[in-house]
Design a protein around this motif. Sequence first.
Motif, PDB file in Angstrom:
ATOM      1  N   ASP A 172       0.827  -1.208   0.000  1.00 23.90           N
ATOM      2  CA  ASP A 172       0.000   0.000   0.000  1.00 23.90           C
ATOM      3  C   ASP A 172       0.865   1.263   0.000  1.00 23.90           C
ATOM      4  OD1 ASP A 172      -2.271  -1.627   0.163  1.00 23.90           O
ATOM      5  OD2 ASP A 172      -2.044  -1.743   2.354  1.00 23.90           O
ATOM      6  N   PHE A 173       1.909   1.228  -0.769  1.00 21.68           N
ATOM      7  CA  PHE A 173       2.877   2.324  -0.759  1.00 21.68           C
ATOM      8  C   PHE A 173       2.238   3.668  -1.093  1.00 21.68           C
ATOM      9  CE2 PHE A 173       6.029   5.034  -2.862  1.00 21.68           C
ATOM     10  CZ  PHE A 173       7.009   5.094  -1.881  1.00 21.68           C
ATOM     11  N   GLU A 174       1.447   3.707  -2.165  1.00 21.90           N
ATOM     12  CA  GLU A 174       0.844   4.966  -2.586  1.00 21.90           C
ATOM     13  C   GLU A 174      -0.025   5.565  -1.486  1.00 21.90           C
ATOM     14  OE1 GLU A 174       1.812   6.380  -5.245  1.00 21.90           O
ATOM     15  OE2 GLU A 174       2.848   4.688  -6.178  1.00 21.90           O
ATOM     16  N   ASP A 175      -0.785   4.700  -0.875  1.00 22.78           N
ATOM     17  CA  ASP A 175      -1.669   5.126   0.210  1.00 22.78           C
ATOM     18  C   ASP A 175      -0.871   5.713   1.373  1.00 22.78           C
ATOM     19  OD1 ASP A 175      -4.143   5.248   1.716  1.00 22.78           O
ATOM     20  OD2 ASP A 175      -3.305   3.539   2.864  1.00 22.78           O
ATOM     21  N   LYS A 176       0.178   4.996   1.738  1.00 17.58           N
ATOM     22  CA  LYS A 176       1.037   5.448   2.835  1.00 17.58           C
ATOM     23  C   LYS A 176       1.706   6.773   2.477  1.00 17.58           C
ATOM     24  CE  LYS A 176       2.295   1.044   5.037  1.00 17.58           C
ATOM     25  NZ  LYS A 176       1.429   0.096   4.301  1.00 17.58           N
ATOM     26  N   LEU A 177       2.108   6.871   1.223  1.00 21.33           N
ATOM     27  CA  LEU A 177       2.819   8.065   0.780  1.00 21.33           C
ATOM     28  C   LEU A 177       1.922   9.302   0.924  1.00 21.33           C
ATOM     29  CD1 LEU A 177       5.548   8.887  -0.514  1.00 21.33           C
ATOM     30  CD2 LEU A 177       4.420   8.698  -2.736  1.00 21.33           C
ATOM     31  N   ILE A 178       0.654   9.127   0.579  1.00 25.46           N
ATOM     32  CA  ILE A 178      -0.278  10.252   0.678  1.00 25.46           C
ATOM     33  C   ILE A 178      -0.426  10.705   2.128  1.00 25.46           C
ATOM     34  CG2 ILE A 178      -2.731  10.892   0.425  1.00 25.46           C
ATOM     35  CD1 ILE A 178      -2.666   8.981  -2.110  1.00 25.46           C
ATOM     36  N   ARG A 179      -0.461   9.743   3.017  1.00 26.85           N
ATOM     37  CA  ARG A 179      -0.651  10.080   4.432  1.00 26.85           C
ATOM     38  C   ARG A 179       0.629  10.617   5.081  1.00 26.85           C
ATOM     39  NH1 ARG A 179      -1.920   5.634   7.645  1.00 26.85           N
ATOM     40  NH2 ARG A 179      -1.549   4.067   6.044  1.00 26.85           N
ATOM     41  N   ALA A 180       1.770  10.217   4.525  1.00 29.45           N
ATOM     42  CA  ALA A 180       3.026  10.582   5.177  1.00 29.45           C
ATOM     43  C   ALA A 180       3.354  12.062   5.007  1.00 29.45           C
ATOM     44  CB  ALA A 180       4.157   9.736   4.614  1.00 29.45           C
ATOM     45  N   GLN A 181       3.820  12.646   6.079  1.00 27.89           N
ATOM     46  CA  GLN A 181       4.279  14.033   5.997  1.00 27.89           C
ATOM     47  C   GLN A 181       5.767  14.093   5.682  1.00 27.89           C
ATOM     48  OE1 GLN A 181       3.072  15.797   9.717  1.00 27.89           O
ATOM     49  NE2 GLN A 181       0.933  15.221   9.321  1.00 27.89           N
ATOM     50  N   ARG A 182       6.461  13.102   6.185  1.00 30.72           N
ATOM     51  CA  ARG A 182       7.903  13.039   5.946  1.00 30.72           C
ATOM     52  C   ARG A 182       8.282  11.602   5.629  1.00 30.72           C
ATOM     53  NH1 ARG A 182      10.664  13.852  10.836  1.00 30.72           N
ATOM     54  NH2 ARG A 182       8.682  13.580  11.906  1.00 30.72           N
ATOM     55  N   ILE A 183       9.283  11.464   4.813  1.00 31.74           N
ATOM     56  CA  ILE A 183       9.792  10.124   4.514  1.00 31.74           C
ATOM     57  C   ILE A 183      11.307  10.222   4.509  1.00 31.74           C
ATOM     58  CG2 ILE A 183       9.389  10.579   2.033  1.00 31.74           C
ATOM     59  CD1 ILE A 183       9.084   7.524   1.691  1.00 31.74           C
ATOM     60  N   PHE A 184      11.954   9.355   5.236  1.00 32.74           N
ATOM     61  CA  PHE A 184      13.414   9.425   5.202  1.00 32.74           C
ATOM     62  C   PHE A 184      14.082   8.061   5.221  1.00 32.74           C
ATOM     63  CE2 PHE A 184      13.688   9.149   9.833  1.00 32.74           C
ATOM     64  CZ  PHE A 184      12.566   9.830  10.271  1.00 32.74           C
ATOM     65  N   GLY A 185      15.269   8.064   4.666  1.00 34.57           N
ATOM     66  CA  GLY A 185      16.061   6.843   4.541  1.00 34.57           C
ATOM     67  C   GLY A 185      17.248   6.880   5.475  1.00 34.57           C
ATOM     68  N   ILE A 186      17.575   5.726   5.987  1.00 30.87           N
ATOM     69  CA  ILE A 186      18.662   5.601   6.955  1.00 30.87           C
ATOM     70  C   ILE A 186      19.540   4.423   6.529  1.00 30.87           C
ATOM     71  CG2 ILE A 186      19.154   4.960   9.378  1.00 30.87           C
ATOM     72  CD1 ILE A 186      16.330   6.249   9.991  1.00 30.87           C
ATOM     73  N   TRP A 187      20.838   4.584   6.683  1.00 33.10           N
ATOM     74  CA  TRP A 187      21.737   3.446   6.457  1.00 33.10           C
ATOM     75  C   TRP A 187      22.363   3.045   7.783  1.00 33.10           C
ATOM     76  CZ3 TRP A 187      21.964   0.404   2.322  1.00 33.10           C
ATOM     77  CH2 TRP A 187      21.453   0.892   1.108  1.00 33.10           C
ATOM     78  N   TYR A 245      22.670  -1.853   5.941  1.00 36.26           N
ATOM     79  CA  TYR A 245      21.229  -2.124   5.876  1.00 36.26           C
ATOM     80  C   TYR A 245      20.482  -0.817   5.664  1.00 36.26           C
ATOM     81  CZ  TYR A 245      22.483  -6.661   7.766  1.00 36.26           C
ATOM     82  OH  TYR A 245      23.034  -7.898   7.941  1.00 36.26           O
ATOM     83  N   LEU A 246      19.410  -0.916   4.902  1.00 35.86           N
ATOM     84  CA  LEU A 246      18.561   0.254   4.653  1.00 35.86           C
ATOM     85  C   LEU A 246      17.369   0.242   5.607  1.00 35.86           C
ATOM     86  CD1 LEU A 246      17.704   2.640   2.650  1.00 35.86           C
ATOM     87  CD2 LEU A 246      16.254   0.890   1.595  1.00 35.86           C
ATOM     88  N   ARG A 247      17.041   1.427   6.071  1.00 33.90           N
ATOM     89  CA  ARG A 247      15.836   1.584   6.890  1.00 33.90           C
ATOM     90  C   ARG A 247      15.044   2.736   6.296  1.00 33.90           C
ATOM     91  NH1 ARG A 247      13.663   0.499  11.864  1.00 33.90           N
ATOM     92  NH2 ARG A 247      12.500   2.213  12.849  1.00 33.90           N
ATOM     93  N   VAL A 248      13.749   2.566   6.207  1.00 32.59           N
ATOM     94  CA  VAL A 248      12.888   3.639   5.691  1.00 32.59           C
ATOM     95  C   VAL A 248      11.844   3.954   6.746  1.00 32.59           C
ATOM     96  CG1 VAL A 248      11.173   4.266   3.932  1.00 32.59           C
ATOM     97  CG2 VAL A 248      13.252   3.045   3.257  1.00 32.59           C
ATOM     98  N   GLN A 249      11.640   5.242   6.965  1.00 34.60           N
ATOM     99  CA  GLN A 249      10.607   5.663   7.920  1.00 34.60           C
ATOM    100  C   GLN A 249       9.675   6.672   7.249  1.00 34.60           C
ATOM    101  OE1 GLN A 249      13.212   5.004  11.987  1.00 34.60           O
ATOM    102  NE2 GLN A 249      12.023   6.917  11.753  1.00 34.60           N
ATOM    103  N   MET A 250       8.388   6.378   7.349  1.00 32.67           N
ATOM    104  CA  MET A 250       7.379   7.316   6.866  1.00 32.67           C
ATOM    105  C   MET A 250       6.662   7.836   8.096  1.00 32.67           C
ATOM    106  SD  MET A 250       6.079   4.981   3.708  1.00 32.67           S
ATOM    107  CE  MET A 250       5.605   5.961   2.318  1.00 32.67           C
ATOM    108  N   GLU A 251       6.779   9.133   8.301  1.00 36.24           N
ATOM    109  CA  GLU A 251       6.258   9.729   9.541  1.00 36.24           C
ATOM    110  C   GLU A 251       5.061  10.617   9.208  1.00 36.24           C
ATOM    111  OE1 GLU A 251       7.288   8.769  12.354  1.00 36.24           O
ATOM    112  OE2 GLU A 251       9.196   7.795  11.830  1.00 36.24           O
TER     113      GLU A 251
END
Length: 463
Positions: free
Chosen positions: A50-65, A117-123
């Motif tokens: 449900d990426f698109e759905d989550k993306l719409i709701r997310a205010q911020r998205i960030f990647g972490i290594w 390792y990759l980590r993704v957070q949608m806040e």
Amino acid sequence: MSVFSFMALLFSTSVMLSSPSGDTYNAELSNITALSGSCVQIPCTYNVSDFEDKLIRAQRIFGIWLKTTHEMAGLIFNSNPPIIKGLSHIEMVGNLSRRECTTVFYNVTKNHSDVYYLRVQMEPDIFRATFMTPVNVTVLDVPNPPELNDVDEVMEGTTVSLRCSAEAPCPKKPPTLSWSYIPTSANITTQIQEKPDKTQSVISTMTFNASYTDHKKNISCTVTYPTHISKDTTVENTITLQVLFFPKETHIKLEPNASVSAGTNVTLTCKSKANPSYDMNYTWYKRGEQKLLAFGEKMSFNVSKINEGCYFCRAENKYGAQTSEDIQLIVEAGFIVESSDTFIPLVAGCVGGALAFLLFFLLAMILYKKRKQRTQASNKPVVGEADLSDQDQNKDEPVSSIYMNNAFVSSEQPEMTNDESDTIHYGEINFSTIQTKNHTERSSGQEIIYAEVCHQGKKMNQD
Ligand SMILES: *[C@@H]1O[C@H](CO)[C@@H](O)[C@H](O)[C@H]1NC(C)=O
Ligand SMILES: *[C@@H]1O[C@H](CO)[C@@H](O)[C@H](O)[C@H]1NC(C)=O
Ligand SMILES: *[C@@H]1O[C@H](CO)[C@@H](O)[C@H](O)[C@H]1NC(C)=O
Ligand SMILES: *[C@@H]1O[C@H](CO)[C@@H](O)[C@H](O)[C@H]1NC(C)=O
Ligand SMILES: *[C@@H]1O[C@H](CO)[C@@H](O)[C@H](O)[C@H]1NC(C)=O
Ligand SMILES: *[C@@H]1O[C@H](CO)[C@@H](O)[C@H](O)[C@H]1NC(C)=O
Ligand SMILES: *[C@@H]1O[C@H](CO)[C@@H](O)[C@H](O)[C@H]1NC(C)=O
Ligand SMILES: *[C@@H]1O[C@H](CO)[C@@H](O)[C@H](O)[C@H]1NC(C)=O
Ligand SMILES: *[C@@H]1O[C@H](CO)[C@@H](O)[C@H](O)[C@H]1NC(C)=O
Ligand SMILES: *[C@@H]1O[C@H](CO)[C@@H](O)[C@H](O)[C@H]1NC(C)=O
Ligand SMILES: *[C@@H]1O[C@H](CO)[C@@H](O)[C@H](O)[C@H]1NC(C)=O
Ligand SMILES: *[C@@H]1O[C@H](CO)[C@@H](O)[C@H](O)[C@H]1NC(C)=O
């Protein structure tokens, strides 16, 4: 401090790292080999249910290594707010909103070799997960050599394609590829290509028409990687080309190299280049005689006056044959004539009969005049090329010119000057339209018509 509070947030949420609500997610990453002192781009894409759905709701998205799956202490990079630890610079070039997570590590050194390792957070609190797919980054001080396709033996005249491929872990500073040997007919194209694992490589393709002159040539593909430490790093790979061809550059070597006196043992050697050469055979002929004189690379005999004449050899391997130019053997009457021209050891040669007949009349006329002039001008023997530089002649094509036999000229032997060729000793004629090229036959074989008359001297090229 914002970074500090951010870290605190990370630790507080680390307990619920993986799929808090049964989300499925995956990342596609490629293990990669990097070069010390350069950058490394880690190809990366990810997907979340449900990426698109989550993306719409997310205010911020960030990647972490991370260097470890569970401990935030292993954090080396966060895209927002930016944090970089242990490396001079890291850039996430992929757009996380498009499921891209491709990342570039700059100025890597050997001790950056690790599993990441990759980590993704949608806040806020929509999706947070560390992908369990590791990326193994291996940093080398010396890059891997390029891949160069080996080619089997190729027949002359066929198109050969050499492909040299070098890894380009840092696409912003791709390596340059160069070839050590470029055949004259070569076309070279160079391009950056993405491999199936999304890593990049630089590929140079050299296409050429194989020539016998390319045989046994070592062809290297040299790759130069720009680095910011010390000087650029270079690696190479080499192949040796094997070209199959029928005899080439067939010519006769005559020993001794001056005109010979009767009783001398002379050796004629048929020299030729061919591949394969182990099954080469040589046959010897004399102009005007239909029969085969001898087999073998060398032919030796004790000369007498009857051996005078024009000889040629024919070299053959399984791909074809080539006939040499004629060489003229001149037998002096029992003693060796001093030749004052050491640069033209044997001034001799032969010309096809019909043609020679045709020219004869012309030559005779010219020479008659010249001889008259010369006897008026001086009586000293005329030798060497100086003699040949008549102002109205084309000197650019020495091979195509007929020269007189200077041994005759300098010796002024009466017994040698009573044949008809005597009358044209001082002649030179531009012969460019009917060069005495090597005859070439393919195995399939057209007939060669051998001229029967050998009339006039020609300068021979000897090696
Ligand atoms: C992402 O995953 C979902 C289901 O997990 C799938 O339907 C979708 O096609 C995927 N998208 C891409 C670009 O792979
Ligand atoms: C990696 O090694 C370099 C020297 O090669 C050193 O300067 C640097 O501090 C090391 N970095 C880490 C994170 O250990
Ligand atoms: C890499 O290191 C060199 C010198 O060590 C420095 O000049 C350069 O700015 C660094 N590049 C990045 C992207 O940090
Ligand atoms: C990332 O992709 C999104 C959606 O396609 C787009 O709106 C945004 O401008 C992109 N961001 C950057 C930095 O290109
Ligand atoms: C990473 O890859 C290198 C070379 O492919 C290998 O030697 C090394 O063991 C790998 N590291 C891990 C942790 O698997
Ligand atoms: C990358 O390397 C890691 C560690 O060596 C390994 O577990 C993983 O399967 C490798 N991935 C690929 C795509 O080869
Ligand atoms: C290669 O060169 C030879 C001689 O120049 C020519 O006859 C032949 O057609 C060429 N072959 C190709 C494939 O271009
Ligand atoms: C090289 O390119 C030229 C022009 O594109 C072409 O005529 C020629 O046949 C090519 N040579 C080879 C060996 O492919
Ligand atoms: C070509 O390379 C081989 C070794 O790979 C070497 O023995 C040979 O001398 C080289 N030939 C030339 C012409 O450099
Ligand atoms: C001719 O042969 C002699 C003796 O074999 C040698 O000394 C001389 O250098 C040769 N001349 C040439 C031009 O090869
Ligand atoms: C001529 O010399 C060659 C080699 O020097 C020798 O093999 C040959 O037998 C000799 N021939 C005669 C007829 O003397
Ligand atoms: C010379 O060699 C070719 C091919 O190697 C062969 O076909 C031919 O019969 C040979 N000729 C003689 C006279 O041995």
